[in-house]
Write a protein that holds these residues in place. Structure first.
Motif, PDB file in Angstrom:
ATOM      1  N   ALA A 185      28.352  57.927  18.528  1.00 37.56           N
ATOM      2  CA  ALA A 185      27.283  58.336  19.450  1.00 37.56           C
ATOM      3  C   ALA A 185      27.512  57.822  20.862  1.00 37.56           C
ATOM      4  N   ASN A 186      28.080  56.617  20.982  1.00 39.46           N
ATOM      5  CA  ASN A 186      28.233  56.052  22.323  1.00 39.46           C
ATOM      6  C   ASN A 186      29.698  55.769  22.675  1.00 39.46           C
ATOM      7  N   VAL A 187      30.583  56.445  21.981  1.00 37.71           N
ATOM      8  CA  VAL A 187      32.017  56.227  22.204  1.00 37.71           C
ATOM      9  C   VAL A 187      32.399  56.495  23.667  1.00 37.71           C
ATOM     10  N   ALA A 232      30.467  56.642  26.323  1.00 34.07           N
ATOM     11  CA  ALA A 232      29.797  55.706  27.238  1.00 34.07           C
ATOM     12  C   ALA A 232      30.544  54.368  27.297  1.00 34.07           C
ATOM     13  N   VAL A 233      30.878  53.813  26.131  1.00 31.91           N
ATOM     14  CA  VAL A 233      31.493  52.478  26.113  1.00 31.91           C
ATOM     15  C   VAL A 233      32.942  52.540  26.612  1.00 31.91           C
ATOM     16  N   ALA A 234      33.653  53.594  26.233  1.00 32.99           N
ATOM     17  CA  ALA A 234      35.042  53.720  26.709  1.00 32.99           C
ATOM     18  C   ALA A 234      35.072  53.852  28.235  1.00 32.99           C
ATOM     19  N   GLY A 282      39.929  51.886  17.159  1.00 33.64           N
ATOM     20  CA  GLY A 282      39.048  52.805  16.440  1.00 33.64           C
ATOM     21  C   GLY A 282      38.544  53.863  17.389  1.00 33.64           C
ATOM     22  N   ARG A 283      37.301  54.252  17.224  1.00 26.34           N
ATOM     23  CA  ARG A 283      36.765  55.363  18.019  1.00 26.34           C
ATOM     24  C   ARG A 283      36.783  55.053  19.513  1.00 26.34           C
ATOM     25  N   ILE A 284      36.237  53.872  19.879  1.00 27.45           N
ATOM     26  CA  ILE A 284      36.138  53.544  21.311  1.00 27.45           C
ATOM     27  C   ILE A 284      37.522  53.215  21.867  1.00 27.45           C
ATOM     28  N   GLY A 285      38.296  52.424  21.124  1.00 24.43           N
ATOM     29  CA  GLY A 285      39.640  52.065  21.579  1.00 24.43           C
ATOM     30  C   GLY A 285      40.488  53.307  21.848  1.00 24.43           C
ATOM     31  N   ASP A 317      34.596  38.042  10.298  1.00 22.09           N
ATOM     32  CA  ASP A 317      35.352  36.795  10.211  1.00 22.09           C
ATOM     33  C   ASP A 317      36.774  36.938  10.761  1.00 22.09           C
ATOM     34  N   SER A 318      37.319  38.156  10.723  1.00 17.86           N
ATOM     35  CA  SER A 318      38.701  38.342  11.197  1.00 17.86           C
ATOM     36  C   SER A 318      38.781  38.437  12.719  1.00 17.86           C
ATOM     37  N   THR A 319      37.648  38.653  13.377  1.00 17.68           N
ATOM     38  CA  THR A 319      37.695  38.866  14.835  1.00 17.68           C
ATOM     39  C   THR A 319      36.940  37.805  15.630  1.00 17.68           C
ATOM     40  N   CYS A 333      32.908  44.645  23.229  1.00 15.76           N
ATOM     41  CA  CYS A 333      32.552  44.811  21.810  1.00 15.76           C
ATOM     42  C   CYS A 333      31.465  43.832  21.381  1.00 15.76           C
ATOM     43  N   ARG A 334      31.790  42.576  21.182  1.00 16.88           N
ATOM     44  CA  ARG A 334      30.766  41.596  20.803  1.00 16.88           C
ATOM     45  C   ARG A 334      31.140  40.250  21.399  1.00 16.88           C
ATOM     46  N   GLY A 335      30.143  39.505  21.894  1.00  6.61           N
ATOM     47  CA  GLY A 335      30.389  38.241  22.575  1.00  6.61           C
ATOM     48  C   GLY A 335      31.205  37.248  21.775  1.00  6.61           C
ATOM     49  N   ASP A 388      30.487  43.005  28.760  1.00  8.46           N
ATOM     50  CA  ASP A 388      29.161  43.619  28.612  1.00  8.46           C
ATOM     51  C   ASP A 388      28.361  42.858  27.553  1.00  8.46           C
ATOM     52  N   VAL A 389      29.037  41.934  26.868  1.00 10.13           N
ATOM     53  CA  VAL A 389      28.435  41.255  25.710  1.00 10.13           C
ATOM     54  C   VAL A 389      28.691  39.757  25.796  1.00 10.13           C
ATOM     55  N   TYR A 390      27.826  38.976  25.150  1.00 11.30           N
ATOM     56  CA  TYR A 390      27.846  37.523  25.321  1.00 11.30           C
ATOM     57  C   TYR A 390      27.697  36.838  23.976  1.00 11.30           C
ATOM     58  N   PRO A 435      24.779  43.592  31.516  1.00 12.23           N
ATOM     59  CA  PRO A 435      23.909  43.051  30.468  1.00 12.23           C
ATOM     60  C   PRO A 435      23.808  43.939  29.218  1.00 12.23           C
ATOM     61  N   HIS A 436      24.869  43.996  28.440  1.00  9.54           N
ATOM     62  CA  HIS A 436      24.919  44.818  27.213  1.00  9.54           C
ATOM     63  C   HIS A 436      24.347  46.219  27.490  1.00  9.54           C
ATOM     64  N   SER A 437      24.901  46.837  28.504  1.00 11.20           N
ATOM     65  CA  SER A 437      24.373  48.126  28.954  1.00 11.20           C
ATOM     66  C   SER A 437      25.389  49.256  28.821  1.00 11.20           C
ATOM     67  N   ALA A 438      26.526  48.971  28.183  1.00  4.53           N
ATOM     68  CA  ALA A 438      27.598  49.979  28.146  1.00  4.53           C
ATOM     69  C   ALA A 438      27.174  51.273  27.461  1.00  4.53           C
ATOM     70  N   ALA A 439      26.288  51.160  26.485  1.00  2.19           N
ATOM     71  CA  ALA A 439      25.899  52.370  25.738  1.00  2.19           C
ATOM     72  C   ALA A 439      24.723  53.096  26.388  1.00  2.19           C
TER      73      ALA A 439
HETATM   74  P1  NAD Z   1      35.427  51.547  14.992  1.00  3.78           P
HETATM   75  O1  NAD Z   1      34.995  51.063  13.648  1.00  3.78           O
HETATM   76  O2  NAD Z   1      35.655  53.006  15.180  1.00  3.78           O
HETATM   77  O3  NAD Z   1      36.775  50.785  15.429  1.00  3.78           O
HETATM   78  C1  NAD Z   1      36.997  49.417  15.215  1.00  3.78           C
HETATM   79  C2  NAD Z   1      38.492  49.206  14.985  1.00  3.78           C
HETATM   80  O4  NAD Z   1      38.760  47.806  14.933  1.00  3.78           O
HETATM   81  C3  NAD Z   1      38.990  49.818  13.677  1.00  3.78           C
HETATM   82  O5  NAD Z   1      40.100  50.663  13.921  1.00  3.78           O
HETATM   83  C4  NAD Z   1      39.382  48.598  12.844  1.00  3.78           C
HETATM   84  O6  NAD Z   1      40.460  48.842  11.954  1.00  3.78           O
HETATM   85  C5  NAD Z   1      39.751  47.605  13.931  1.00  3.78           C
HETATM   86  N1  NAD Z   1      39.745  46.210  13.486  1.00  3.78           N
HETATM   87  C6  NAD Z   1      38.859  45.600  12.661  1.00  3.78           C
HETATM   88  N2  NAD Z   1      39.209  44.296  12.494  1.00  3.78           N
HETATM   89  C7  NAD Z   1      40.319  44.096  13.236  1.00  3.78           C
HETATM   90  C8  NAD Z   1      41.155  42.966  13.469  1.00  3.78           C
HETATM   91  N3  NAD Z   1      40.903  41.772  12.908  1.00  3.78           N
HETATM   92  N4  NAD Z   1      42.223  43.115  14.277  1.00  3.78           N
HETATM   93  C9  NAD Z   1      42.510  44.330  14.848  1.00  3.78           C
HETATM   94  N5  NAD Z   1      41.754  45.430  14.658  1.00  3.78           N
HETATM   95  C10 NAD Z   1      40.678  45.312  13.860  1.00  3.78           C
HETATM   96  O7  NAD Z   1      34.335  51.013  16.016  1.00  3.78           O
HETATM   97  P2  NAD Z   1      34.045  51.524  17.496  1.00  3.78           P
HETATM   98  O8  NAD Z   1      33.048  52.634  17.459  1.00  3.78           O
HETATM   99  O9  NAD Z   1      35.318  51.756  18.204  1.00  3.78           O
HETATM  100  O10 NAD Z   1      33.284  50.244  18.069  1.00  3.78           O
HETATM  101  C11 NAD Z   1      33.931  48.981  18.169  1.00  3.78           C
HETATM  102  C12 NAD Z   1      32.924  47.895  18.411  1.00  3.78           C
HETATM  103  O11 NAD Z   1      32.371  48.068  19.716  1.00  3.78           O
HETATM  104  C13 NAD Z   1      31.686  47.950  17.491  1.00  3.78           C
HETATM  105  O12 NAD Z   1      31.906  47.272  16.281  1.00  3.78           O
HETATM  106  C14 NAD Z   1      30.600  47.290  18.317  1.00  3.78           C
HETATM  107  O13 NAD Z   1      30.513  45.922  18.010  1.00  3.78           O
HETATM  108  C15 NAD Z   1      31.093  47.453  19.751  1.00  3.78           C
HETATM  109  N6  NAD Z   1      30.178  48.309  20.529  1.00  3.78           N
HETATM  110  C16 NAD Z   1      29.588  47.798  21.650  1.00  3.78           C
HETATM  111  C17 NAD Z   1      28.735  48.593  22.398  1.00  3.78           C
HETATM  112  C18 NAD Z   1      28.080  48.079  23.642  1.00  3.78           C
HETATM  113  O14 NAD Z   1      26.978  48.514  23.973  1.00  3.78           O
HETATM  114  N7  NAD Z   1      28.715  47.198  24.388  1.00  3.78           N
HETATM  115  C19 NAD Z   1      28.438  49.900  21.982  1.00  3.78           C
HETATM  116  C20 NAD Z   1      29.094  50.403  20.871  1.00  3.78           C
HETATM  117  C21 NAD Z   1      29.961  49.609  20.139  1.00  3.78           C
END
Ligand code: NAD
Length: 340
Positions: free
Chosen positions: A98-100, A102-104, A152-155, A210-212, A234-236, A259-261, A282-286
């Motif tokens: 939904a917000n891919v 916007a955030v990208a 993933g989607r945003i990347g 835990d992995s990130t 992504c996340r602070g 955008d995150v803390y 301030p966490h406003s990317a979306a």
């Molecule tokens: P997504 O699930 O499509 O992509 C996440 C990718 O990260 C996946 O390809 C996954 O395999 C990979 N990944 C997971 N663990 C990993 C690791 N340890 N090392 C390397 N890669 C790893 O998610 P998305 O839609 O692209 O969103 C990504 C994140 O962005 C969300 O989880 C969310 O926390 C954040 N987000 C922030 C905002 C904002 O307002 N700032 C808005 C939307 C999403």
């Protein structure tokens, strides 16, 4: 006798989603987000809608014996205890995609803003240091390397935008992207260390787990090119903010954008807010019109689908596991839905 479902929402959202929820059931807005208030107000809820605020843990779920579905307006769902929901036969849904855009675009704006020293230039102008413009020399993006952690989607969307600008793309992910996409974008999957050593700009797009958690810390930041830029939308907690501050002080990092803390909202004595080498929102990317409409409509449609007894379009936990838990607990199956 027919009973309309009760929907508790912790958040307001665009009317495009609110109107769907109101038509489907009795919609109540939480009066506060403290655990005590939520435990009281969730008691009769069949559905719960959340945004980023509010902790949705096992204790809260236990206070809602009728709860069937939790809808996350947005993407990251780290504030919801997913295993606890599955154990209790509660379906969790969210709005990936939904917000891919916007955030990208926000991340790309950060990359452009850092590479042109926007924060320092704006401060210099504000402080009457007009001629500092000639000392603050930026760089162009074509030919530079963008390192994307989490493809993933945003990347991937960010990679598409950066590729169009002529950037070289390296990415790190647990899984490889389809070869066709890699070829189209000229993107290479590399180890984290390799990416950090080559990228001029590193952008984070992983979920928080835990992995990130603290994937960017003093050790990994030291592996970056001296003077490189780091972007976190992504996340602070994925970043150690104190290590970022130290790396900015030493020059190891040329700038940081986020955008995150670690804690939201961030405290007054936050180590990065107010620095002239940081570009912070301030966490406003979306928060774009399109992103907000997509999230509101998407979460409402999926919550209603589950209430109706249909499979959701975007489940977080596996509907089969949810169904198995409900059978084990003697709860009515989700397929036995409301006639909405
Ligand atoms: P997504 O699930 O499509 O992509 C996440 C990718 O990260 C996946 O390809 C996954 O395999 C990979 N990944 C997971 N663990 C990993 C690791 N340890 N090392 C390397 N890669 C790893 O998610 P998305 O839609 O692209 O969103 C990504 C994140 O962005 C969300 O989880 C969310 O926390 C954040 N987000 C922030 C905002 C904002 O307002 N700032 C808005 C939307 C999403």
């Amino acid at each position: 006798m027919y009973r309309r479902p009760t929907i508790l929402s912790l958040t307001t959202m665009r009317e495009e989603g609110m109107s769907l929820l109101r038509a489907a059931g009795d919609l109540h807005m939480a009066s506060a987000l403290t655990p005590e208030v939520l435990q009281r107000e969730i008691q009769n809820a069949d559905a719960l809608v959340v945004r980023t605020a509010g902790t949705i843990d096992a204790a809260l779920m236990d206070a809602a014996p009728k709860l069937r579905v939790i809808g996350r307006h947005g993407v990251g769902y780290d504030q919801i205890d997913i295993p606890a929901a599955t154990e209790r036969g509660i379906q969790v849904v969210y709005t990936p995609g939904a917000n891919v855009i916007a955030v990208a675009e926000h991340a790309l704006a950060f990359a452009i803003g850092l590479s042109k020293h926007f924060p320092q230039q704006m401060l210099a102008l504000r402080e009457g240091r007009y001629n500092d413009r000639t000392k603050l020399v930026g760089f162009d993006l074509p030919g530079r390397t963008l390192g994307i952690i989490g493809f993933g989607r945003i990347g991937r969307r960010l990679a598409t935008l950066a590729h169009a600008l002529g950037m070289r793309i390296l990415y790190n992910d647990l899984v490889a992207a389809p070869l066709k996409l890699e070829t189209h974008l000229g993107a290479h999957r590399v180890s984290l260390d390799h990416l950090l050593g080559e990228a001029d700009i590193v952008s984070l797009h992983v979920p928080l787990d835990d992995s990130t958690r603290r994937i960017m810390n003093a050790r990994t930041i030291a592996l970056m090119k001296p003077g490189g830029y780091l972007i976190n939308t992504c996340r602070g907690p994925v970043v150690d903010e104190y290590a970022v501050a130290q790396a900015l002080d030493s020059g190891q990092l040329g700038g940081y954008a986020a955008d995150v803390y670690d804690v939201e909202p961030p405290p007054a004595d936050h180590p990065l807010i107010g620095r002239s080498d940081c570009l912070l929102t301030p966490h406003s990317a979306a928060q774009t019109v399109e992103g907000l409409i997509n999230m509101a409509r998407g979460v409402a449609e999926d919550v209603i689908a589950v209430l109706r007894g249909q499979l959701p379009a975007n489940p977080v936990n596996n509907p089969d596991d949810v169904a198995a838990s409900r059978a084990r607990l003697g709860k009515p199956p989700l397929t036995d839905g409301f006639p909405i």
